[in-house]
Design a protein around this motif. Structure first.
Motif: not given
Length: 212
Positions: A10-17
């Protein structure tokens, strides 16, 4: 509460967004709105167009999930604030372009018209694409409505060029067919002086068009 075993993805996706949005935001703000681009290439136009399209997609996504708590977990805290800034600066930018054109045409300000036409010609491809994106996606969001309207309302380059050319032609015709001996020039010296001043102003404007 985010379950522990999905927290890392989740944190990875949030960071990418966040990175994707910030990159699109900064690209559009810096390369277009602040005009920090000396030479316009197809690559630059495509980059800014892509950034604008990304921003539109983010806005659409926000609208689709509005009032849902998941948004607070997906977007960064300053997401809405940046959209407000984007809307304000883009709106002001396009309104000022339109105003410069309209004032220049009304006052036959050749220097101003040349400047706006040069700008519009330089960015014509991008502006047409932006107008098309706005038309296709038809976003209705109070946060960005004024931005969308300002983009839509901007007169396109070809129409600007046509109207300016027509205005200059009308002035030329008026100057050519102007009778130098008339009621104004015969009767009163004050009216005569005023008439010739106006005539001289028209000649000066036409002369400037030849020098541009």
């Amino acid at each position: 509460t985010i379950v522990t075993y999905v927290r890392q993805p989740y944190l990875i996706v949030q960071s990418q967004i966040k990175i994707k949005f910030d990159n699109a935001y900064l690209c559009f703000m810096n390369q277009f709105l602040q005009n920090n681009t000396s030479k316009i290439t197809n690559e630059i136009v495509e980059t800014i167009e892509k950034s604008f399209l990304y921003l539109i997609e983010f806005i659409k996504f926000k609208n689709k999930l509005k009032d849902q708590s998941i948004l607070t977990h997906i977007f960064s805290e300053d997401f809405n604030e940046k959209l407000i800034v984007l809307n304000r600066k883009t709106t002001d930018y396009f309104i000022e372009l339109q105003k410069t054109y309209e004032d220049g045409l009304k006052n036959i300000d050749i220097s101003s018209l040349k400047e706006i036409l040069d700008f519009m010609h330089k960015w014509n491809l991008l502006l047409m694409k932006m107008k098309n994106i706005v038309r296709i996606h038809n976003i209705n969001d109070i946060v960005v409505n004024s931005m969308m309207k300002a983009i839509t309302d901007l007169t396109i380059y070809s129409h600007m060029l046509h109207n300016v050319s027509q205005k200059i032609q009308e002035l030329e015709d008026e100057f050519i067919y102007q009778q130098l001996i008339n009621k104004e020039t015969i009767e009163f010296s004050q009216q005569r002086d005023k008439f010739y001043r106006k005539l001289n102003d028209k000649f000066f404007i036409l002369d400037k068009t030849k020098l541009q």
